[in-house]
Design a protein around this motif. Sequence first.
Motif, short mmCIF file in Angstrom:
data_model
loop_
_atom_site.label_atom_id
_atom_site.label_comp_id
_atom_site.label_asym_id
_atom_site.label_seq_id
_atom_site.Cartn_x
_atom_site.Cartn_y
_atom_site.Cartn_z
N GLY A 1 0.79 -1.23 0.00
CA GLY A 1 0.00 0.00 0.00
C GLY A 1 0.82 1.27 0.00
O GLY A 1 0.30 2.36 0.22
N LEU A 2 2.14 1.14 -0.29
CA LEU A 2 3.03 2.28 -0.27
C LEU A 2 3.74 2.42 -1.61
O LEU A 2 3.95 1.44 -2.32
CB LEU A 2 4.09 2.12 0.83
N LEU A 3 4.10 3.65 -1.94
CA LEU A 3 4.88 3.95 -3.14
C LEU A 3 6.23 4.48 -2.69
O LEU A 3 6.30 5.48 -1.97
CB LEU A 3 4.15 4.99 -3.99
N TYR A 4 7.29 3.78 -3.11
CA TYR A 4 8.66 4.18 -2.77
C TYR A 4 9.22 4.98 -3.95
O TYR A 4 9.16 4.52 -5.10
CB TYR A 4 9.52 2.96 -2.49
N VAL A 5 9.80 6.15 -3.66
CA VAL A 5 10.20 7.09 -4.70
C VAL A 5 11.65 7.49 -4.53
O VAL A 5 12.07 7.94 -3.44
CB VAL A 5 9.32 8.36 -4.65
N ALA A 6 12.46 7.35 -5.60
CA ALA A 6 13.84 7.85 -5.60
C ALA A 6 13.83 9.31 -6.02
O ALA A 6 13.22 9.68 -7.04
CB ALA A 6 14.69 7.02 -6.56
N GLY A 7 14.54 10.15 -5.26
CA GLY A 7 14.40 11.59 -5.40
C GLY A 7 15.42 12.31 -6.26
O GLY A 7 15.51 13.54 -6.22
N GLY A 8 16.22 11.59 -7.06
CA GLY A 8 17.10 12.24 -8.02
C GLY A 8 18.06 13.22 -7.37
O GLY A 8 18.69 12.94 -6.36
N SER A 9 18.15 14.41 -7.97
CA SER A 9 19.08 15.43 -7.48
C SER A 9 18.67 16.00 -6.13
O SER A 9 19.44 16.73 -5.50
CB SER A 9 19.19 16.57 -8.50
N GLY A 10 17.46 15.66 -5.66
CA GLY A 10 17.05 16.07 -4.32
C GLY A 10 17.78 15.32 -3.22
O GLY A 10 17.70 15.71 -2.05
N GLY A 11 18.47 14.24 -3.60
CA GLY A 11 19.25 13.49 -2.63
C GLY A 11 18.43 12.75 -1.59
O GLY A 11 18.94 12.39 -0.53
N ALA B 1 24.15 14.51 -5.40
CA ALA B 1 23.74 13.11 -5.55
C ALA B 1 22.73 13.01 -6.68
O ALA B 1 22.15 14.01 -7.11
CB ALA B 1 23.15 12.59 -4.24
N PHE B 2 22.55 11.78 -7.14
CA PHE B 2 21.50 11.52 -8.12
C PHE B 2 20.87 10.18 -7.75
O PHE B 2 21.27 9.13 -8.23
CB PHE B 2 22.04 11.51 -9.55
N VAL B 3 19.90 10.25 -6.85
CA VAL B 3 19.22 9.06 -6.32
C VAL B 3 18.25 8.58 -7.39
O VAL B 3 17.26 9.24 -7.68
CB VAL B 3 18.51 9.42 -5.00
N ASN B 4 18.56 7.41 -7.98
CA ASN B 4 18.00 7.13 -9.30
C ASN B 4 16.90 6.08 -9.34
O ASN B 4 15.84 6.31 -9.91
CB ASN B 4 19.14 6.73 -10.24
N ASP B 5 17.12 4.90 -8.81
CA ASP B 5 16.13 3.84 -8.99
C ASP B 5 16.01 3.01 -7.73
O ASP B 5 16.88 3.07 -6.84
CB ASP B 5 16.50 2.95 -10.19
N THR C 1 19.61 3.16 -5.83
CA THR C 1 20.90 3.49 -6.44
C THR C 1 21.18 4.99 -6.40
O THR C 1 20.26 5.81 -6.28
CB THR C 1 20.96 3.03 -7.91
N ASP C 2 22.46 5.32 -6.50
CA ASP C 2 22.91 6.71 -6.62
C ASP C 2 23.88 6.76 -7.80
O ASP C 2 24.94 6.13 -7.76
CB ASP C 2 23.59 7.16 -5.33
N SER C 3 23.53 7.49 -8.83
CA SER C 3 24.35 7.52 -10.05
C SER C 3 25.56 8.42 -9.92
O SER C 3 26.43 8.42 -10.80
CB SER C 3 23.49 7.97 -11.24
N THR C 4 25.64 9.19 -8.84
CA THR C 4 26.77 10.09 -8.62
C THR C 4 27.74 9.53 -7.59
O THR C 4 28.97 9.64 -7.75
CB THR C 4 26.27 11.47 -8.16
#
Length: 299
Positions: A91-101, A124-128, A139-142
């Motif tokens: 019942g939850l959605l997990y979200v990677a925040g990209g450049s928001g770190g 940072a680039f919090v990606n997937d 993951t973090d692409s940076t």
Amino acid sequence: MRRSRLLPAVVALGLLVPAGAAQAGTHPFPDRIALPAGFQPEGIAIGPGPVAYLGSRVDGRIYRADLRTGRGGVFSAGPGTPSLGLKTGDGLLYVAGGSGGDARVIDQRSGKVLKRYVLSTAPAFVNDVVLTRDAAWVTDSTNKVLYRLPRGVHGKARTLPLTGEIAYQTGVNANGIAQTPDRRSLLIVQSNTGTLFKVDPKSGHTTTVDLGGESLPNGDGMLLNGDTLFVVQNRLNVVAVLKVARDGSKARVVERVGDAKFDVPATVARYKDRLYLPNARFTTTPTPDTPYDAVSIRR
């Protein structure tokens, strides 16, 4: 129980198909879902049921669509920073925040952010993200790390440094993430080198997956189904289909699938016999009026 918990919110958005809609001449499960102009999608998650969630890399809004009709709307306002990789569970959605770190956990019923993890205060680039039995791995692409979040909304995030054979370079590094078929290890694709790595989730040690001389340049979102791994190669406009050994030590590219509807797809999710991919359109200069969509192909 989980499915019924989501039902009121879906009804409220008018996403359910009316009785007899198919007989009335509509086309259930369209192969294209229109998104708001200027939305700039990247991540997609599906479920429970035929409901898709797509994130905006502009401002982090989450768009929810009924796959049966293609209709939907924004159900969670963004924080002004990106929403990239997405996964649903419990019942939850997990979200990677990209450049928001950061990473966020959103209630699928209300769209409310229940938890926000600040993963990095440096660039940072919090990606997937992928869900395992007891964690969400991001993951973090940076930065040469993975982040481990507890499933649910309790507990703290943990940073796991990546060691072994992976070497970060200029550009997008670790991107898509999945489990190995035996569920004991993780797989990550390094976009700028096209290399697939196996990761020990306890130590962070990485080893190169033997692809038999193949590579996965521009590898982005990944999806494991049994021993079949789908890897989106975004700017190549194809999805690579691989057969993976149970322990993830080696894999074989079986085919690459393209489609005329692809316009730099970024990630992939599955519902029954269809794969759904948001067109990120990375090669198109974005404007507030640029059209975006997600498309489906049969598999």
